[in-house]
Design an enzyme around this catalytic site. Structure first.
Site, mmCIF file in Angstrom:
data_model
loop_
_atom_site.group_PDB
_atom_site.id
_atom_site.type_symbol
_atom_site.label_atom_id
_atom_site.label_comp_id
_atom_site.label_asym_id
_atom_site.label_seq_id
_atom_site.Cartn_x
_atom_site.Cartn_y
_atom_site.Cartn_z
ATOM 1 N N ASN A 7 83.237 -34.033 -21.518
ATOM 2 C CA ASN A 7 82.155 -34.146 -20.709
ATOM 3 C C ASN A 7 81.901 -35.616 -20.402
ATOM 4 O O ASN A 7 81.497 -36.434 -21.289
ATOM 5 C CB ASN A 7 80.847 -33.395 -20.943
ATOM 6 C CG ASN A 7 79.766 -33.657 -19.791
ATOM 7 O OD1 ASN A 7 79.496 -34.752 -19.212
ATOM 8 N ND2 ASN A 7 78.906 -32.669 -19.669
ATOM 9 N N ASN A 148 76.785 -25.937 -23.194
ATOM 10 C CA ASN A 148 75.267 -26.300 -23.240
ATOM 11 C C ASN A 148 74.777 -25.262 -24.129
ATOM 12 O O ASN A 148 73.302 -24.763 -24.080
ATOM 13 C CB ASN A 148 74.621 -26.247 -22.007
ATOM 14 C CG ASN A 148 74.599 -27.745 -21.370
ATOM 15 O OD1 ASN A 148 74.237 -28.883 -22.106
ATOM 16 N ND2 ASN A 148 75.055 -28.127 -20.285
ATOM 17 N N HIS A 247 78.756 -37.415 -24.484
ATOM 18 C CA HIS A 247 79.606 -36.257 -25.200
ATOM 19 C C HIS A 247 80.813 -37.397 -25.739
ATOM 20 O O HIS A 247 81.280 -38.048 -25.194
ATOM 21 C CB HIS A 247 79.669 -35.151 -23.994
ATOM 22 C CG HIS A 247 78.612 -34.293 -23.826
ATOM 23 N ND1 HIS A 247 78.590 -33.011 -24.201
ATOM 24 C CD2 HIS A 247 77.901 -34.575 -22.700
ATOM 25 C CE1 HIS A 247 77.689 -32.559 -23.403
ATOM 26 N NE2 HIS A 247 76.915 -33.479 -22.495
#
Length: 257
Positions: A7, A148, A247
């Site tokens: 990400n 997530n 990330h």
DNA sequence: ATGGTTGGTGCCCAA
């Protein structure tokens, strides 16, 4: 075959990091999330110059997923489909040889019991149905991305502080559990790993310096594919580069051509 | 301590 997911939180800002990392790691496949680029803005030529095909599904400002690959992609698909109308660009799939590959950006969920949290749970339920059907068609299925959700307490730096909070709540973990029950396998946990290994650290404060992180970027493999997995690791280094994503990449290698 | 940081958009929203 070397596969990675990252990400990047804006490919516009992070392009130099991605190019540096690609050069160093030479993956066969790299899934990107939160590109935050419209399709017409995607720097496909920059990746083509370095030997990578790019397929992407983006929108202005938010979300956006992409797959960079040494081989050209086949059977590209985006969205969850099956009647789940979603204008948000969070799902991109393609086939590479015998491998069916999914790049996901799972909704964040904002706060437990918020509208976005309910959307996240509905989204994960629809994803389960899609992946169940894909497993029927593709024995070699790999689903990677920013989920997530921290699967277990050992994936959270302070499980007591995070108990019941978004990314760790029982309903989110149960939804992830329905994906694992298909079955799929969290390939990171097929191997012995260093304790306190995370893939995301909040930008705010001194979270990264204190290693206050969560492991929310995952790779789920079908049973047959998981037996072909040789390594899985998280590369923490790019989090220390100048102007980093929040990330870092997760990398796995498979005994696949 | 319900805090603070980053990115994209546009005078706040999402994470």
């Amino acid at each position: 075959m070397k596969v990675a997911t990252w990400n990047v939180n804006s490919l516009r800002v992070r392009l130099p990091h991605v190019l540096k990392w690609l050069e160093r790691e030479q993956p066969d496949l790299l899934a990107l999330q939160e590109t935050k680029l419209r399709d017409e803005e995607f720097p496909a030529d920059t990746f083509a110059d370095r030997g990578y095909s790019a397929t992407f599904s983006g929108q202005a400002g938010y979300n956006g997923v992409a797959i960079l690959s040494r081989q050209p992609p086949q059977d590209v698909a985006h969205g969850i489909g099956a009647g789940f109308a979603d204008e948000q660009r969070r799902v991109l799939a393609a086939t590479f040889g015998g491998l069916r590959f999914y790049c996901l950006y799972v909704p964040n969920g904002d706060r437990v019991d918020s509208d976005k949290y309910r959307y996240k749970l509905e989204w994960l339920a629809a994803l389960r149905e899609l992946l169940a059907a894909e497993l029927e068609r593709h024995p070699l299925l790999l689903v990677v991305g920013d989920f997530n959700v921290a699967p277990e307490d050992r994936d959270v730096y302070d499980p007591r502080a995070w108990a019941g909070k978004v990314l760790c709540s029982p309903k989110e973990r149960a939804a992830l559990g329905t994906l694992l029950a298909l079955p799929t396998h969290d390939v990171f946990r097929l191997f012995q790993q260093p304790e306190k290994t995370y893939s995301w650290w909040d930008y705010r404060g001194i979270a990264f310096r204190r290693n206050w992180g969560l492991r929310i970027d995952l790779m789920l493999a079908s049973s047959q594919l998981s037996q072909m997995c040789q390594t899985c690791r998280i590369d923490k280094e790019p989090r220390g580069w100048e102007r980093p994503s929040d990330h870092v990449p997760v990398i796995a290698e498979f005994a696949l051509a």
